[in-house]
Design a protein around this motif. Structure first.
Motif, mmCIF file in Angstrom:
data_model
loop_
_atom_site.group_PDB
_atom_site.id
_atom_site.type_symbol
_atom_site.label_atom_id
_atom_site.label_comp_id
_atom_site.label_asym_id
_atom_site.label_seq_id
_atom_site.Cartn_x
_atom_site.Cartn_y
_atom_site.Cartn_z
ATOM 1 N N SER A 108 0.832 -1.196 0.000
ATOM 2 C CA SER A 108 0.000 0.000 0.000
ATOM 3 C C SER A 108 0.873 1.256 0.000
ATOM 4 C CB SER A 108 -0.920 -0.008 1.211
ATOM 5 O OG SER A 108 -1.705 1.149 1.224
ATOM 6 N N GLN A 109 1.915 1.270 0.823
ATOM 7 C CA GLN A 109 2.824 2.420 0.875
ATOM 8 C C GLN A 109 3.540 2.581 -0.461
ATOM 9 O OE1 GLN A 109 3.225 4.775 3.377
ATOM 10 N NE2 GLN A 109 4.323 5.799 1.741
ATOM 11 N N PHE A 110 3.962 1.479 -1.060
ATOM 12 C CA PHE A 110 4.617 1.491 -2.365
ATOM 13 C C PHE A 110 3.689 2.123 -3.408
ATOM 14 C CE2 PHE A 110 5.463 -0.845 -6.406
ATOM 15 C CZ PHE A 110 6.709 -0.305 -6.687
ATOM 16 N N GLU A 111 2.419 1.749 -3.379
ATOM 17 C CA GLU A 111 1.441 2.290 -4.311
ATOM 18 C C GLU A 111 1.276 3.800 -4.116
ATOM 19 O OE1 GLU A 111 -3.220 1.581 -5.611
ATOM 20 O OE2 GLU A 111 -2.412 0.514 -3.888
ATOM 21 N N ARG A 112 1.182 4.256 -2.857
ATOM 22 C CA ARG A 112 1.070 5.691 -2.578
ATOM 23 C C ARG A 112 2.308 6.438 -3.066
ATOM 24 N NH1 ARG A 112 -1.261 3.823 2.222
ATOM 25 N NH2 ARG A 112 0.649 4.112 3.400
ATOM 26 N N ASP A 113 3.490 5.850 -2.842
ATOM 27 C CA ASP A 113 4.739 6.483 -3.288
ATOM 28 C C ASP A 113 4.796 6.589 -4.808
ATOM 29 O OD1 ASP A 113 5.471 6.707 -0.637
ATOM 30 O OD2 ASP A 113 6.890 5.029 -0.684
ATOM 31 N N LEU A 114 4.345 5.541 -5.513
ATOM 32 C CA LEU A 114 4.329 5.580 -6.977
ATOM 33 C C LEU A 114 3.398 6.670 -7.492
ATOM 34 C CD1 LEU A 114 4.348 1.832 -8.113
ATOM 35 C CD2 LEU A 114 6.159 3.519 -8.405
ATOM 36 N N ILE A 115 2.233 6.791 -6.890
ATOM 37 C CA ILE A 115 1.278 7.826 -7.289
ATOM 38 C C ILE A 115 1.892 9.207 -7.083
ATOM 39 C CG2 ILE A 115 -0.934 8.924 -6.691
ATOM 40 C CD1 ILE A 115 -1.958 6.027 -6.089
ATOM 41 N N SER A 116 2.545 9.394 -5.944
ATOM 42 C CA SER A 116 3.192 10.665 -5.639
ATOM 43 C C SER A 116 4.297 10.966 -6.659
ATOM 44 C CB SER A 116 3.760 10.624 -4.226
ATOM 45 O OG SER A 116 4.438 11.812 -3.933
#
Length: 190
Positions: free
Chosen positions: A113-121
Motif C-alpha cells: 500500500s505504501q509502495f502504491e502511494r509512493d508511486l502515485i506521488s
C-alpha cells in the motif's frame, strides 16, 4: 479480552449475522454500531479503541465492517497496535496480528500500500515537471481579487461576451466564473 466490533451502515440493517459469528469466534464483549463506514467519526469504534488494553484482540467479521479504505484500515491497525492489542478478521484470514504469520502478512500488505502511494506521488511530481517544462503551471490558481470579480460580473451581466471568452480573459474555469458572479450578485442585492 476479545472485543468484537459489528457495524452496519443503516438503522434498517440487521447485526445478527455478525453478532452470531463474533460470539461463536469467542468475543467476550461486542461493540455494535449503526453508522456508515465512510464516516471518520464513529463513536462506538472510538469507544472500543479507548477501551483497549495490552494483549486485547479486536475481532471483526470482515474488513468492510471496520474500514472503507486501505489508508483507514492501516491507521486503525496502527492505533490498535499502539495500545499493545491485536486485530483479527474472521473473513480475511491473512489479517491476524496475534500470530507471527499474520503480522508478516499485514506488514507485507502495508508495504504494498505504501509502495502504491509512493508511486502515485512520484507520477504526480513527474507530471507536474513535464507540464512546467511545457510552460504550464500546476496547482491551484490564485484567488480572484474583488476588482476582477466585479469585472467578471459586469461582463457576465452585459450578456455580450461569451462565457468561454470571459474565462480565457481571466484564466479561470466556468465554475470559478459562476462562483464570482454569484458572490457579486449577492453583494449587489444586499
Amino acid at each position: 479480552m476479545i472485543l468484537g466490533y459489528a457495524r452496519v451502515s443503516t438503522v434498517e440493517q440487521n447485526l445478527d449475522r455478525q453478532l452470531d459469528a463474533l460470539t461463536k469466534a469467542g468475543a467476550e464483549e461486542i461493540i455494535q454500531e449503526k453508522i456508515t463506514g465512510t464516516k471518520a467519526d464513529r463513536p462506538e469504534l472510538n469507544r472500543l479503541l479507548d477501551k483497549l488494553r495490552p494483549n486485547d484482540v479486536v475481532l471483526v467479521m470482515d474488513l468492510t465492517r471496520l474500514s472503507r479504505s486501505t489508508k483507514d484500515l492501516f491507521n486503525l491497525v496502527e492505533q490498535i497496535e499502539k495500545k499493545g492489542a491485536n486485530i483479527k478478521s474472521l473473513k480475511e484470514s491473512w489479517l491476524d496480528t496475534t500470530t507471527p504469520q499474520g503480522k508478516l502478512m499485514f506488514t507485507f500488505m502495508a508495504g504494498i500500500s505504501q509502495f502504491e502511494r509512493d508511486l502515485i506521488s512520484q507520477r504526480t511530481r513527474e507530471g507536474l515537471e513535464a507540464a512546467r517544462a511545457r510552460g504550464r503551471k500546476g496547482g491551484r490558481r490564485p484567488k480572484l481579487d474583488q476588482a476582477k470579480k466585479k469585472a467578471i460580473y459586469d461582463l457576465y451581466s452585459q450578456k455580450k461576451t461569451p462565457l468561454k471568452d470571459i474565462c480565457d480573459m481571466f484564466g479561470i474555469t466556468k465554475p470559478t466564473l459562476y462562483k464570482a458572479v454569484d458572490e457579486m450578485s449577492k453583494k449587489a442585492s444586499a
